[in-house]
Design an enzyme around this catalytic site. Structure first.
Site, PDB file in Angstrom:
ATOM      1  N   THR A  93      15.182  25.487 -41.676  1.00  0.00           N
ATOM      2  CA  THR A  93      13.958  24.957 -41.059  1.00  0.00           C
ATOM      3  C   THR A  93      14.219  24.909 -39.548  1.00  0.00           C
ATOM      4  O   THR A  93      14.442  23.831 -38.994  1.00  0.00           O
ATOM      5  CB  THR A  93      13.621  23.552 -41.604  1.00  0.00           C
ATOM      6  OG1 THR A  93      14.819  22.750 -41.580  1.00  0.00           O
ATOM      7  CG2 THR A  93      13.086  23.596 -43.016  1.00  0.00           C
ATOM      8  N   THR A 110      15.921  20.088 -44.339  1.00  0.00           N
ATOM      9  CA  THR A 110      15.441  18.985 -43.516  1.00  0.00           C
ATOM     10  C   THR A 110      13.995  19.256 -43.105  1.00  0.00           C
ATOM     11  O   THR A 110      13.716  20.255 -42.437  1.00  0.00           O
ATOM     12  CB  THR A 110      16.339  18.844 -42.270  1.00  0.00           C
ATOM     13  OG1 THR A 110      17.676  18.593 -42.705  1.00  0.00           O
ATOM     14  CG2 THR A 110      15.875  17.712 -41.365  1.00  0.00           C
ATOM     15  N   GLU A 165      29.220  20.195 -40.791  1.00  0.00           N
ATOM     16  CA  GLU A 165      29.931  21.466 -40.856  1.00  0.00           C
ATOM     17  C   GLU A 165      31.400  21.207 -40.534  1.00  0.00           C
ATOM     18  O   GLU A 165      31.715  20.379 -39.693  1.00  0.00           O
ATOM     19  CB  GLU A 165      29.317  22.474 -39.877  1.00  0.00           C
ATOM     20  CG  GLU A 165      27.904  22.848 -40.313  1.00  0.00           C
ATOM     21  CD  GLU A 165      27.219  23.871 -39.414  1.00  0.00           C
ATOM     22  OE1 GLU A 165      27.877  24.411 -38.515  1.00  0.00           O
ATOM     23  OE2 GLU A 165      26.020  24.120 -39.630  1.00  0.00           O
ATOM     24  N   CYS A 223      20.860 -12.264 -20.652  1.00  0.00           N
ATOM     25  CA  CYS A 223      21.959 -11.312 -20.413  1.00  0.00           C
ATOM     26  C   CYS A 223      21.572  -9.836 -20.461  1.00  0.00           C
ATOM     27  O   CYS A 223      21.882  -9.087 -19.525  1.00  0.00           O
ATOM     28  CB  CYS A 223      23.083 -11.548 -21.415  1.00  0.00           C
ATOM     29  SG  CYS A 223      23.894 -13.116 -21.149  1.00  0.00           S
TER      30      CYS A 223
HETATM   31  N1  LIG Z   1      24.068  23.105 -41.533  1.00  0.00           N
HETATM   32  C1  LIG Z   1      24.154  21.797 -41.644  1.00  0.00           C
HETATM   33  O1  LIG Z   1      25.156  21.181 -41.271  1.00  0.00           O
HETATM   34  C2  LIG Z   1      23.041  21.016 -42.282  1.00  0.00           C
HETATM   35  C3  LIG Z   1      23.279  19.698 -42.690  1.00  0.00           C
HETATM   36  C4  LIG Z   1      22.263  18.986 -43.298  1.00  0.00           C
HETATM   37  C5  LIG Z   1      21.009  19.562 -43.462  1.00  0.00           C
HETATM   38  N2  LIG Z   1      20.789  20.844 -43.019  1.00  0.00           N
HETATM   39  C6  LIG Z   1      19.454  21.404 -43.251  1.00  0.00           C
HETATM   40  O2  LIG Z   1      19.537  22.222 -44.420  1.00  0.00           O
HETATM   41  C7  LIG Z   1      18.687  23.374 -44.287  1.00  0.00           C
HETATM   42  C8  LIG Z   1      19.500  24.638 -44.396  1.00  0.00           C
HETATM   43  O3  LIG Z   1      20.428  24.663 -43.330  1.00  0.00           O
HETATM   44  P1  LIG Z   1      21.580  25.763 -43.267  1.00  0.00           P
HETATM   45  O4  LIG Z   1      22.408  25.393 -42.084  1.00  0.00           O
HETATM   46  O5  LIG Z   1      22.221  25.892 -44.592  1.00  0.00           O
HETATM   47  O6  LIG Z   1      20.700  27.068 -42.937  1.00  0.00           O
HETATM   48  P2  LIG Z   1      21.178  28.582 -42.794  1.00  0.00           P
HETATM   49  O7  LIG Z   1      20.339  29.187 -41.738  1.00  0.00           O
HETATM   50  O8  LIG Z   1      22.676  28.625 -42.671  1.00  0.00           O
HETATM   51  O9  LIG Z   1      20.803  29.239 -44.194  1.00  0.00           O
HETATM   52  C9  LIG Z   1      19.497  29.404 -44.653  1.00  0.00           C
HETATM   53  C10 LIG Z   1      19.503  30.532 -45.677  1.00  0.00           C
HETATM   54  O10 LIG Z   1      18.218  30.615 -46.266  1.00  0.00           O
HETATM   55  C11 LIG Z   1      17.961  31.979 -46.532  1.00  0.00           C
HETATM   56  N3  LIG Z   1      16.539  32.213 -46.791  1.00  0.00           N
HETATM   57  C12 LIG Z   1      15.513  32.265 -45.913  1.00  0.00           C
HETATM   58  N4  LIG Z   1      14.354  32.531 -46.555  1.00  0.00           N
HETATM   59  C13 LIG Z   1      14.656  32.634 -47.873  1.00  0.00           C
HETATM   60  C14 LIG Z   1      13.892  32.898 -49.038  1.00  0.00           C
HETATM   61  N5  LIG Z   1      12.568  33.112 -48.977  1.00  0.00           N
HETATM   62  N6  LIG Z   1      14.516  32.913 -50.231  1.00  0.00           N
HETATM   63  C15 LIG Z   1      15.858  32.713 -50.304  1.00  0.00           C
HETATM   64  N7  LIG Z   1      16.634  32.478 -49.219  1.00  0.00           N
HETATM   65  C16 LIG Z   1      16.043  32.433 -48.026  1.00  0.00           C
HETATM   66  C17 LIG Z   1      18.504  32.697 -45.293  1.00  0.00           C
HETATM   67  O11 LIG Z   1      18.721  34.064 -45.501  1.00  0.00           O
HETATM   68  C18 LIG Z   1      19.813  31.906 -45.075  1.00  0.00           C
HETATM   69  O12 LIG Z   1      20.884  32.503 -45.769  1.00  0.00           O
HETATM   70  C19 LIG Z   1      17.984  23.199 -42.942  1.00  0.00           C
HETATM   71  O13 LIG Z   1      16.758  22.541 -43.135  1.00  0.00           O
HETATM   72  C20 LIG Z   1      18.931  22.320 -42.153  1.00  0.00           C
HETATM   73  O14 LIG Z   1      18.260  21.595 -41.135  1.00  0.00           O
HETATM   74  C21 LIG Z   1      21.787  21.582 -42.457  1.00  0.00           C
END
Ligand SMILES: NC(=O)c1ccc[n+]([C@@H]2O[C@H](COP(=O)([O-])OP(=O)(O)OC[C@H]3O[C@@H](n4cnc5c(N)ncnc54)[C@H](O)[C@@H]3O)[C@@H](O)[C@H]2O)c1
Length: 323
Positions: free
Chosen positions: A86, A124, A161, A268
């Protein structure tokens, strides 16, 4: 349980690997063929400590496979977890096109499925997105009613991460956004091994918790950096100052001062914040976080004044006159 995970990015790859480690069977779905092939070859699509052996073992044992076919993934599993990206648009707004596309694909597959299916969002998304966009997209494609004809929940992800596998098994909290009871029951069984009692709230509150967490973390980093800058400019060890601040678990690292309500005041806080900002100016250190705290406080006072004034009341009673 048989689970499909949509999106093999950071969150999806870690979720899929940990679910397999816990004994579940996972079909990982992605539009990216490179990632699909990597999973099927037993390789981790991202660099993350401890992930590669988990993926290799899960693929070797037949618990994990990947595909780009969403319909087949939904039909061979009972629960789908959405972990697609997202990202931000150029203007800062949230781009929900991938989650909505996946919701539509899952909904279409549900329409052609006889057994009950459950859809769990982990991406998210801003408060209200499940109710206003994702559920309507699912219902429209599935031709049914969420909660009645298929299950839905929102389960925010808090992993970091580089420590994501450790975070998966030792989360600070687990939050479930609820629509129907049986999806929550499924989620409870998924996290039972972790040993943290989930907090169950409505979906919009769960969405808000995720954003509040991240805003809080960002604020903490910038606050600590700002104090570090002021200390450095005054030849004080900012690390030691922050270490001592964090050692106070009663007033500092605690729920104290963390309830929405009225502005700060008293003899304060306003005076000391003003003096610290003045001191920082004299050593050419910017204090945008402290400045914003003062501005936010003035706005909070104005809000309170307007809340009272807008009632039109002429005679007011005050409860609590500690300051
Ligand atoms: N990376 C983090 O540390 C973290 C932590 C908590 C929450 N999030 C949230 O989790 C979500 C994912 O984050 P991420 O870092 O894993 O993203 P990312 O960009 O690493 O991975 C997203 C994946 O979704 C795939 N995708 C897109 N459209 C698709 C579809 N129609 N069908 C199947 N797959 C599809 C993409 O090819 C990609 O591999 C986001 O909303 C992010 O904000 C991320």
């Amino acid at each position: 349980m048989r689970i499909s995970v949509f999106g093999i990015g950071y969150v999806g790859a870690v979720t899929a690997a940990c679910l397999c480690k816990d004994g579940h069977h996972v079909v990982a779905v992605d539009v990216n063929d490179v990632k699909v092939n990597e999973i099927n070859d037993g390789l981790a699509p991202i660099a993350e400590p401890g992930l590669a052996p988990l993926i290799a073992e899960a693929v070797a044992s037949g618990q994990l496979r990947a595909t780009d076919r969403s319909e087949e993934a939904v039909h061979t599993t009972e629960l789908s977890i959405i972990c697609v990206g997202t990202p931000s648009r150029l203007n800062g707004s949230l781009d929900t096109r991938y989650v909505l596309k996946v919701a539509e694909e899952i909904g279409t597959a549900i329409a052609a499925k006889t057994e009950r299916h459950h859809v769990v969002m982990r991406s998210t998304i801003l408060p209200g997105t499940m109710v206003e966009s994702v559920i309507p997209a699912l219902e429209c494609a599935a031709g049914g009613v969420a909660g009645r004809d298929f299950g839905v929940a929102y389960y925010p992800e808090f992993l970091r991460e580089s420590t994501s596998i450790a975070d998966y098994y030792d989360p600070g909290t687990i939050v479930f956004g609820k629509l129907d009871e049986d999806t929550i029951t499924k989620l409870r069984s998924l996290v039972a091994r972790i040993g943290v009692e989930p907090i169950v709230v409505d979906m919009t509150t769960a969405e808000a918790v995720k954003y509040t967490n991240n805003a809080w973390h960002a604020l903490k980093v910038s606050f600590a950096n700002e104090i570090g800058n002021v200390c450095k400019g005054s030849r004080i060890d900012g690390h030691e100052v922050m270490r001592i601040l964090c050692s106070d678990k009663r007033l500092n690292i605690s729920p104290a001062y963390l309830m929405p309500g009225f502005a700060f005041g008293g003899s304060c806080l306003p005076k000391d914040l003003r003096a610290l900002r003045y001191k920082a100016r004299t050593i050419d250190v910017a204090t945008p976080v402290l400045d914003a705290a003062m501005t936010a406080n003035e706005i909070q006072l104005d809000r309170a004044f307007h809340m009272v004034a807008s009632t039109g009341a002429r005679r007011l009673g005050l409860l609590g006159l500690s300051f």
